[in-house]
Design an enzyme around this catalytic site. Structure first.
Site, mmCIF file in Angstrom:
data_model
loop_
_atom_site.group_PDB
_atom_site.id
_atom_site.type_symbol
_atom_site.label_atom_id
_atom_site.label_comp_id
_atom_site.label_asym_id
_atom_site.label_seq_id
_atom_site.Cartn_x
_atom_site.Cartn_y
_atom_site.Cartn_z
ATOM 1 N N CYS A 50 0.967 -0.987 0.116
ATOM 2 C CA CYS A 50 0.427 0.026 0.183
ATOM 3 C C CYS A 50 1.101 0.634 -0.404
ATOM 4 C CB CYS A 50 -1.016 0.155 1.180
ATOM 5 S SG CYS A 50 -2.616 1.684 0.857
ATOM 6 N N ASP A 57 -0.420 -5.715 0.253
ATOM 7 C CA ASP A 57 -1.747 -6.557 -0.623
ATOM 8 C C ASP A 57 -1.060 -7.580 -0.933
ATOM 9 O OD1 ASP A 57 -2.858 -4.496 0.196
ATOM 10 O OD2 ASP A 57 -2.240 -3.126 -0.546
#
Length: 155
Positions: A50, A57
């Site tokens: 992120c 992620d």
């Protein structure tokens, strides 16, 4: 130069890049350019960061394309996708960056990328993008698939 000599990654020690590295992508010649056919890749262990929080992620990245003259070599694609591991980008940016890099690399007839990201904060995100070569039947195909994407399934 033979195909074997033009591919630098196959058969050699693997070096994993620690930052976004589109330069690792390699191609080889499509031996059947007169045929329309799909090449599909599934990368169930894609990770990126992120760009705001730095949290990882996780996603499955699906790459489907109809080649023209060039095709992406799979080991180079694996190393390229691995290079996102420490790259800060939103989910939507990841799939669009991958799309643009592969268009630049191969100039395919048609290509689509789907990101199936695992939930964070209780929300899953499944960005999708595609491209059909301008002035060909694939341009219309891209428009059709975009307009009808997700009509029959959530991804």
């Amino acid at each position: 130069m033979t195909e074997k000599n033009s591919l630098s990654l196959l058969g050699n020690k693997t070096e994993y890049k620690q930052s976004y590295a589109p330069e690792v992508l390699e191609t080889f010649e499509n031996k059947h350019p007169e045929n329309d056919y799909w090449v599909k890749f599934n990368c169930p262990e894609f990770t990126s960061l992120c760009p705001i929080t730095g949290q990882p992620d996780f996603a499955t990245i699906r790459i489907n394309y109809i080649p023209d003259v060039k095709m992406v070599e799979s080991k180079s694609l694996k190393l390229y996708l691995f290079s996102f591991r420490n790259h800060g980008a939103f989910h939507e940016d990841c799939v669009n960056i991958i799309l643009k890099d592969l268009i630049k690399l191969m100039d395919p007839g048609y290509i689509e990328i789907t990101g199936i990201f695992t939930p964070r904060g209780g929300i899953s995100i499944y960005p999708y993008c595609n491209y059909g070569k301008k002035g060909t039947k694939y341009e219309e195909m891209a428009q059709y698939r975009m307009m009808n994407h997700g009509m029959d399934s959530p991804v």
